[in-house]
Motif scaffolding. Sequence first.
Motif, short mmCIF file in Angstrom:
data_model
loop_
_atom_site.label_atom_id
_atom_site.label_comp_id
_atom_site.label_asym_id
_atom_site.label_seq_id
_atom_site.Cartn_x
_atom_site.Cartn_y
_atom_site.Cartn_z
N ILE A 111 -29.17 61.67 83.60
CA ILE A 111 -27.92 61.36 83.74
C ILE A 111 -27.28 60.79 82.53
O ILE A 111 -26.08 61.13 81.92
CB ILE A 111 -27.65 60.35 84.87
CG1 ILE A 111 -27.95 61.19 86.33
CG2 ILE A 111 -26.27 59.64 84.98
CD1 ILE A 111 -28.00 60.18 87.72
N GLU A 112 -27.86 59.74 81.89
CA GLU A 112 -27.51 59.08 80.70
C GLU A 112 -27.72 60.14 79.50
O GLU A 112 -26.53 59.86 78.86
CB GLU A 112 -28.41 57.86 80.53
CG GLU A 112 -28.21 56.65 81.55
CD GLU A 112 -29.39 55.57 81.48
OE1 GLU A 112 -30.24 55.88 80.69
OE2 GLU A 112 -29.23 54.43 81.88
N ARG A 115 -24.35 62.49 80.21
CA ARG A 115 -23.19 61.86 79.51
C ARG A 115 -23.13 61.50 78.21
O ARG A 115 -22.18 61.43 77.59
CB ARG A 115 -23.16 60.50 80.66
CG ARG A 115 -22.94 60.68 82.04
CD ARG A 115 -22.92 59.66 82.77
NE ARG A 115 -21.62 58.69 82.76
CZ ARG A 115 -21.12 57.62 83.30
NH1 ARG A 115 -22.11 57.06 83.99
NH2 ARG A 115 -20.14 57.07 82.92
N GLN A 118 -21.74 63.90 76.42
CA GLN A 118 -20.39 64.20 76.78
C GLN A 118 -20.11 65.52 77.65
O GLN A 118 -19.11 66.25 77.40
CB GLN A 118 -19.29 64.35 75.43
CG GLN A 118 -19.60 62.95 74.80
CD GLN A 118 -18.56 63.03 73.61
OE1 GLN A 118 -17.73 63.77 73.40
NE2 GLN A 118 -18.79 61.88 72.89
N ASP A 120 -18.77 67.62 80.86
CA ASP A 120 -17.74 67.33 81.69
C ASP A 120 -17.83 66.77 82.95
O ASP A 120 -16.95 66.15 83.54
CB ASP A 120 -16.73 68.62 81.56
CG ASP A 120 -16.37 68.56 80.12
OD1 ASP A 120 -16.24 67.86 79.30
OD2 ASP A 120 -15.91 69.84 79.75
N GLY A 121 -18.99 66.84 83.61
CA GLY A 121 -19.37 66.49 84.76
C GLY A 121 -20.87 66.75 85.06
O GLY A 121 -21.50 67.53 84.63
N ILE A 122 -21.44 66.61 86.37
CA ILE A 122 -22.50 66.50 86.73
C ILE A 122 -22.63 67.12 88.28
O ILE A 122 -22.00 66.49 89.05
CB ILE A 122 -23.46 65.38 86.63
CG1 ILE A 122 -23.60 64.99 85.13
CG2 ILE A 122 -24.95 65.39 87.40
CD1 ILE A 122 -24.27 63.60 84.85
N MET A 137 -20.62 55.78 87.98
CA MET A 137 -19.84 56.88 88.08
C MET A 137 -18.72 57.12 88.83
O MET A 137 -17.51 57.45 88.24
CB MET A 137 -20.95 58.22 88.04
CG MET A 137 -21.84 58.17 87.02
SD MET A 137 -22.87 59.46 87.00
CE MET A 137 -23.96 59.43 88.35
N ASN A 140 -15.79 54.73 87.75
CA ASN A 140 -15.21 55.24 86.53
C ASN A 140 -14.40 56.56 86.65
O ASN A 140 -14.07 57.14 85.60
CB ASN A 140 -16.01 55.16 85.39
CG ASN A 140 -16.47 53.60 84.97
OD1 ASN A 140 -15.71 52.89 84.86
ND2 ASN A 140 -17.85 53.12 84.88
N TYR A 142 -15.95 59.40 86.82
CA TYR A 142 -16.70 60.41 86.36
C TYR A 142 -16.96 61.59 87.09
O TYR A 142 -17.50 61.52 88.27
CB TYR A 142 -18.00 59.82 85.60
CG TYR A 142 -19.04 60.91 84.88
CD1 TYR A 142 -18.21 61.42 83.54
CD2 TYR A 142 -19.83 61.61 85.35
CE1 TYR A 142 -19.02 62.27 82.83
CE2 TYR A 142 -20.57 62.67 84.70
CZ TYR A 142 -20.18 62.77 83.21
OH TYR A 142 -20.92 63.77 82.76
N VAL A 144 -18.51 63.92 89.42
CA VAL A 144 -19.99 64.22 90.18
C VAL A 144 -19.79 64.93 91.45
O VAL A 144 -18.88 64.11 92.32
CB VAL A 144 -20.70 62.80 90.13
CG1 VAL A 144 -21.95 63.19 90.71
CG2 VAL A 144 -21.01 62.05 88.92
#
Length: 346
Positions: A111-112, A115, A118, A120-122, A137, A140, A142, A144
């Motif tokens: 995950i780190e 990110r 960069q 755009d999503g996971i 996440m 913020n 992000y 997911v």
Amino acid sequence: MKTVTMADVAKHANVSKSTISQYLNKRFDYMSEDTKNRIEETIRFLDYRPNILARSLKQKSTTTIGVIVANILHTFSSQIIRTVEDVCNETDFHVMVCNADDDPVKEKKYIEMLRAKQVDGIILLPTGINVELYKEMALNKYPVVFVDRTVPGVQIPSVLLDNEKAGEIAVQHFINNGFERIGIITNIIKNVTPRKERVKGYKEALLKNGFAIRDEYIKNLEVSNVQKGLEEMMALPEPPQAILAGNDLVLIEILKHIKKQNIRIPNDLAVVGIDEVSFSTFYEPGLTIIEQPAIEIGKKAAELLLNKIQTKDFESETAVYRYDPKMVVRESSNRIMSDEESQKLT
């Protein structure tokens, strides 16, 4: 060798840098065929490679997503990866795949890393352990999306099978075929939704039909211990007549033990597996399977994530999307009557 720049391409093609930019971004509305052909020939001649990093910084998007699967050996994981890649390909997004091996330490690192690159999503098949990271996440915003599992208290959408129903319909099928002693083997992993829900569905189906829950018929094991667990179960004074395999890897281990011990399917032991396996149709006898609609699940997950990335819509953060299992009945779960039973029916 000197790196070829957009300015070099523009000069050689006798157009502006903005025209080259429009070409690279496929904005051809006001571009003549002659200009497009000239730019294409120039790019080929100069062997120009666009600076993806620079473009990403300018557009604030890498047009890349990450997919972290729990165990890439599962057929379901492979199907999810393939479907997500297909959806992303249609929208010019790229996919980076990581295999966490159901290890929360590896999951956190991936995950780190994603990110940091960069993406755009996971899309994540979560271990369920890194709760604070999931929450961070979500807080913020992000993008997911969880697949196959839910994590209590985490505001991230999940797309998964109705696992309780999968356990229920398998047991009900066994009961409808006259089996009374029914076992289940799963490979237990802490905080993993499908394992717990499938066992719950198994128990509920037994209770609904007036059968007692027998703990000796329920085993939650590491995959490497499945064969030993089945051996212990079959050595009971009243061994199970039918067994439900909690997923594809467990099913494979069960079939290995059955072959070693010359156990006849379904005469000695009827078998149903949850999760499709590639050999289910040509295995002898054919294997009854509870299928997950992996393509639908993967497509929904990809669409949810891309929608979040492209629209910044986070209103459906708590949504859980469940899909119905489908039973494909083959010979492995059909009860073979004894000669005495057959005579009673004639």
